[in-house]
Scaffold this active site. Structure first.
Site, PDB file in Angstrom:
ATOM      1  N   ARG A 119       1.980  20.139  24.382  1.00 22.21           N
ATOM      2  CA  ARG A 119       3.249  19.395  24.491  1.00 22.21           C
ATOM      3  C   ARG A 119       4.343  20.339  24.966  1.00 22.21           C
ATOM      4  NH1 ARG A 119       3.480  14.250  20.950  1.00 22.21           N
ATOM      5  NH2 ARG A 119       2.306  13.292  22.595  1.00 22.21           N
ATOM      6  N   GLN A 124       4.168  17.694  30.742  1.00 25.41           N
ATOM      7  CA  GLN A 124       4.589  16.333  30.382  1.00 25.41           C
ATOM      8  C   GLN A 124       3.984  15.267  31.297  1.00 25.41           C
ATOM      9  OE1 GLN A 124       8.801  16.528  29.884  1.00 25.41           O
ATOM     10  NE2 GLN A 124       8.716  15.724  27.806  1.00 25.41           N
ATOM     11  N   ASP A 127       0.485  14.114  30.289  1.00 29.15           N
ATOM     12  CA  ASP A 127       0.333  13.739  28.891  1.00 29.15           C
ATOM     13  C   ASP A 127      -0.059  12.267  28.707  1.00 29.15           C
ATOM     14  OD1 ASP A 127       0.453  13.447  26.204  1.00 29.15           O
ATOM     15  OD2 ASP A 127       2.449  14.280  25.953  1.00 29.15           O
ATOM     16  N   SER A 130       1.221  10.328  25.572  1.00 27.55           N
ATOM     17  CA  SER A 130       2.564   9.754  25.712  1.00 27.55           C
ATOM     18  C   SER A 130       2.534   8.493  26.566  1.00 27.55           C
ATOM     19  CB  SER A 130       3.518  10.749  26.380  1.00 27.55           C
ATOM     20  OG  SER A 130       3.803  11.790  25.501  1.00 27.55           O
ATOM     21  N   TYR A 226       5.010  17.810  16.931  1.00 25.80           N
ATOM     22  CA  TYR A 226       4.323  16.829  16.079  1.00 25.80           C
ATOM     23  C   TYR A 226       4.819  16.937  14.642  1.00 25.80           C
ATOM     24  CZ  TYR A 226       0.733  15.875  19.610  1.00 25.80           C
ATOM     25  OH  TYR A 226       0.049  15.489  20.740  1.00 25.80           O
TER      26      TYR A 226
HETATM   27  P1  NAD Z   1       2.457  11.055  16.947  1.00 21.20           P
HETATM   28  O1  NAD Z   1       1.809   9.925  17.673  1.00 21.20           O
HETATM   29  O2  NAD Z   1       1.606  12.179  16.471  1.00 21.20           O
HETATM   30  O3  NAD Z   1       3.216  10.450  15.649  1.00 21.20           O
HETATM   31  C1  NAD Z   1       4.059   9.341  15.746  1.00 21.20           C
HETATM   32  C2  NAD Z   1       5.302   9.553  14.910  1.00 21.20           C
HETATM   33  O4  NAD Z   1       4.984   9.436  13.520  1.00 21.20           O
HETATM   34  C3  NAD Z   1       5.958  10.914  15.079  1.00 21.20           C
HETATM   35  O5  NAD Z   1       7.294  10.750  15.507  1.00 21.20           O
HETATM   36  C4  NAD Z   1       5.911  11.515  13.676  1.00 21.20           C
HETATM   37  O6  NAD Z   1       7.019  12.342  13.377  1.00 21.20           O
HETATM   38  C5  NAD Z   1       5.892  10.251  12.834  1.00 21.20           C
HETATM   39  N1  NAD Z   1       5.481  10.443  11.424  1.00 21.20           N
HETATM   40  C6  NAD Z   1       4.518  11.239  10.896  1.00 21.20           C
HETATM   41  N2  NAD Z   1       4.487  11.124   9.558  1.00 21.20           N
HETATM   42  C7  NAD Z   1       5.446  10.216   9.215  1.00 21.20           C
HETATM   43  C8  NAD Z   1       5.894   9.659   7.979  1.00 21.20           C
HETATM   44  N3  NAD Z   1       5.367  10.023   6.812  1.00 21.20           N
HETATM   45  N4  NAD Z   1       6.912   8.756   8.017  1.00 21.20           N
HETATM   46  C9  NAD Z   1       7.477   8.374   9.190  1.00 21.20           C
HETATM   47  N5  NAD Z   1       7.095   8.870  10.377  1.00 21.20           N
HETATM   48  C10 NAD Z   1       6.094   9.788  10.396  1.00 21.20           C
HETATM   49  O7  NAD Z   1       3.651  11.665  17.777  1.00 21.20           O
HETATM   50  P2  NAD Z   1       4.150  11.348  19.256  1.00 21.20           P
HETATM   51  O8  NAD Z   1       4.743  10.017  19.279  1.00 21.20           O
HETATM   52  O9  NAD Z   1       3.025  11.578  20.203  1.00 21.20           O
HETATM   53  O10 NAD Z   1       5.254  12.452  19.550  1.00 21.20           O
HETATM   54  C11 NAD Z   1       6.028  13.114  18.571  1.00 21.20           C
HETATM   55  C12 NAD Z   1       7.115  13.951  19.244  1.00 21.20           C
HETATM   56  O11 NAD Z   1       6.631  14.785  20.291  1.00 21.20           O
HETATM   57  C13 NAD Z   1       8.199  13.106  19.882  1.00 21.20           C
HETATM   58  O12 NAD Z   1       9.433  13.665  19.550  1.00 21.20           O
HETATM   59  C14 NAD Z   1       7.985  13.259  21.347  1.00 21.20           C
HETATM   60  O13 NAD Z   1       9.177  13.114  22.086  1.00 21.20           O
HETATM   61  C15 NAD Z   1       7.451  14.643  21.454  1.00 21.20           C
HETATM   62  N6  NAD Z   1       6.658  14.772  22.672  1.00 21.20           N
HETATM   63  C16 NAD Z   1       6.836  15.867  23.484  1.00 21.20           C
HETATM   64  C17 NAD Z   1       6.091  15.964  24.661  1.00 21.20           C
HETATM   65  C18 NAD Z   1       6.237  17.123  25.605  1.00 21.20           C
HETATM   66  O14 NAD Z   1       7.170  17.880  25.494  1.00 21.20           O
HETATM   67  N7  NAD Z   1       5.310  17.285  26.534  1.00 21.20           N
HETATM   68  C19 NAD Z   1       5.163  14.993  24.980  1.00 21.20           C
HETATM   69  C20 NAD Z   1       5.002  13.916  24.120  1.00 21.20           C
HETATM   70  C21 NAD Z   1       5.765  13.821  22.965  1.00 21.20           C
END
Ligand code: NAD
Length: 374
Positions: A119, A124, A127, A130, A226
């Site tokens: 990530r 990006q 990904d 995403s 994450y």
């Molecule tokens: P994910 O699918 O692993 O998890 C989904 C969401 O669940 C996350 O936001 C996590 O914080 C939340 N979560 C975990 N435990 C929880 C709890 N007990 N209660 C409530 N929420 C909880 O994560 P995701 O959606 O793939 O991405 C997470 C972060 O990574 C985001 O901020 C996203 O913007 C970032 N991201 C960055 C890149 C990059 O830079 N290449 C790419 C994709 C995502």
């Protein structure tokens, strides 16, 4: 180098790894692109569109392919047909299915697991998690809208006023944020919660209310962006505090995941039974064990008038656009891995090393290797 795009064989998998414009981009890299006839049909892409893009139609190229591009991990019989020394790019669920990685290593296949793309900003555009989570978040809201006994938007009519649907999104990562945006567009009043502090601002920027809980999630985000796992005591408190918001919601969408672990249980049985009759819960974590007690993964359940939906593969229900995004991600990764029309693996590169699952007869990810018992 022969690149092969097979037709997906997993049940209900309507996506294809490469769309016609992706095939065109691969041909431009000097690759010999072969598509299994019908591979794109379920996603809305005719064979003729691939031919027009410069690809060849070929049913049985799996055994001859130097690089195989798939959506889902190959089945045992597909693995048996891959040639030793071939490379594979697919979703591999590496931590849940380490034996598949072991089988590919044994077969001498170099595997890139799309879930492992780091990530980082540079990666990006590769990904897949995403791009597909965006589609799942959108689709989850539409599923709820179609199954609930109420409308989403507020309506003032001669026959009376309809109030807006109240939506609670738990987990505001990629899928959750798209669910929030979709529910807002439909006219819902949206609230959301995430353990990562950074999520609050993103939730509010979409016009939703961040639900503040009397909970200290500490440093809830790892270096990769994450969520970190919380203690069981934390989850118990979270369940108790969130139940009040769930009880007044018409729709609850749960998306919370912690990489490599079972999804945290965030709504227990009492929480479900405390919800309104007619409420709909879409548990997007169903494939990872579920955020909601009583979720039936891959199916639905009615608990005292509350409908629980546990879809396992929502992106496959929007296969055209899901495949277009998936294809662009895969083409960007392949472009990164290929030099002069050949695979040129730079194992010092963060993206190549991070995504590599098997190579030279070995599982190259320590945790997967440990789980495979290798
Ligand atoms: P994910 O699918 O692993 O998890 C989904 C969401 O669940 C996350 O936001 C996590 O914080 C939340 N979560 C975990 N435990 C929880 C709890 N007990 N209660 C409530 N929420 C909880 O994560 P995701 O959606 O793939 O991405 C997470 C972060 O990574 C985001 O901020 C996203 O913007 C970032 N991201 C960055 C890149 C990059 O830079 N290449 C790419 C994709 C995502």
């Amino acid at each position: 180098m022969i690149v092969f795009v097979p037709r997906e064989t997993a049940a209900s998998e309507n996506r294809v790894a490469i769309a016609p414009d992706g095939a065109k981009a691969l041909v431009k890299l000097g690759l010999d692109v072969r598509i299994e006839p019908g591979a794109g049909v379920a996603a809305g892409f005719d064979d003729a569109a691939y031919v027009a893009a410069g690809a060849k139609l070929e049913p049985g190229a799996l055994a001859a392919a130097d690089l195989v591009l798939k959506v889902q991990a190959p089945s045992d019989s597909e693995i048996a047909r891959l040639k030793s020394g071939a490379a594979l790019v697919a979703l591999m669920r590496p931590l849940d299915d380490p034996q598949r990685a072991a089988a590919l290593a044994k077969r001498g296949v170099t595997t890139f697991a799309l879930e492992l793309i780091p990530r980082i900003t540079r990666a990006q555009s590769m990904d897949v998690l995403s791009s597909q989570a965006t589609i799942a978040g959108y689709r989850a809201v539409l599923l709820a809208a179609l199954r609930m006994p109420k409308l989403f938007p507020m309506m003032v009519t001669a026959a009376g006023t309809i109030t807006s649907a109240r939506v609670f999104v738990i987990g505001a990562g990629v899928a959750g944020l798209q669910a929030i945006a979709t529910a807002k567009r439909l006219g819902g009043v949206v609230e959301a919660y995430d353990t990562r502090a950074a999520a609050a601002e993103q939730i509010e920027s979409l016009g939703a209310r961040f639900v503040k809980l009397e909970l200290d999630a500490g440093d809830a985000q790892d270096a990769g962006g994450y969520a970190k796992a919380q203690s069981e005591e934390f989850y118990a408190k979270q369940r108790a505090l969130m139940a009040a918001t769930a009880a007044k919601s018409d729709v609850v969408i749960t998306t919370a995941l912690v990489p490599g672990q079972r999804a945290p249980l965030l709504i227990d049985e009492a929480g479900v039974r405390g919800m309104k009759r007619g409420a709909v819960v879409v548990d997007l974590a169903a494939a990872n064990g579920g955020n909601v007690a009583l979720t039936n993964p891959g199916g639905e359940r009615d608990v005292d008038g509350v409908l629980l939906l546990g879809p396992l593969n929502l992106p496959a229900e929007v296969p055209g656009d899901a495949s277009r995004l998936f294809s662009r991600n895969v083409v960007t990764l392949v472009t990164h891995l290929v030099k002069d029309a050949k695979l040129a693996l730079d194992l010092a590169d963060e993206i190549t090393r991070g995504t590599l699952l098997t190579h030279a007869g070995e599982i190259t990810q320590a945790l997967v290797k440990e789980r495979a018992g290798a």
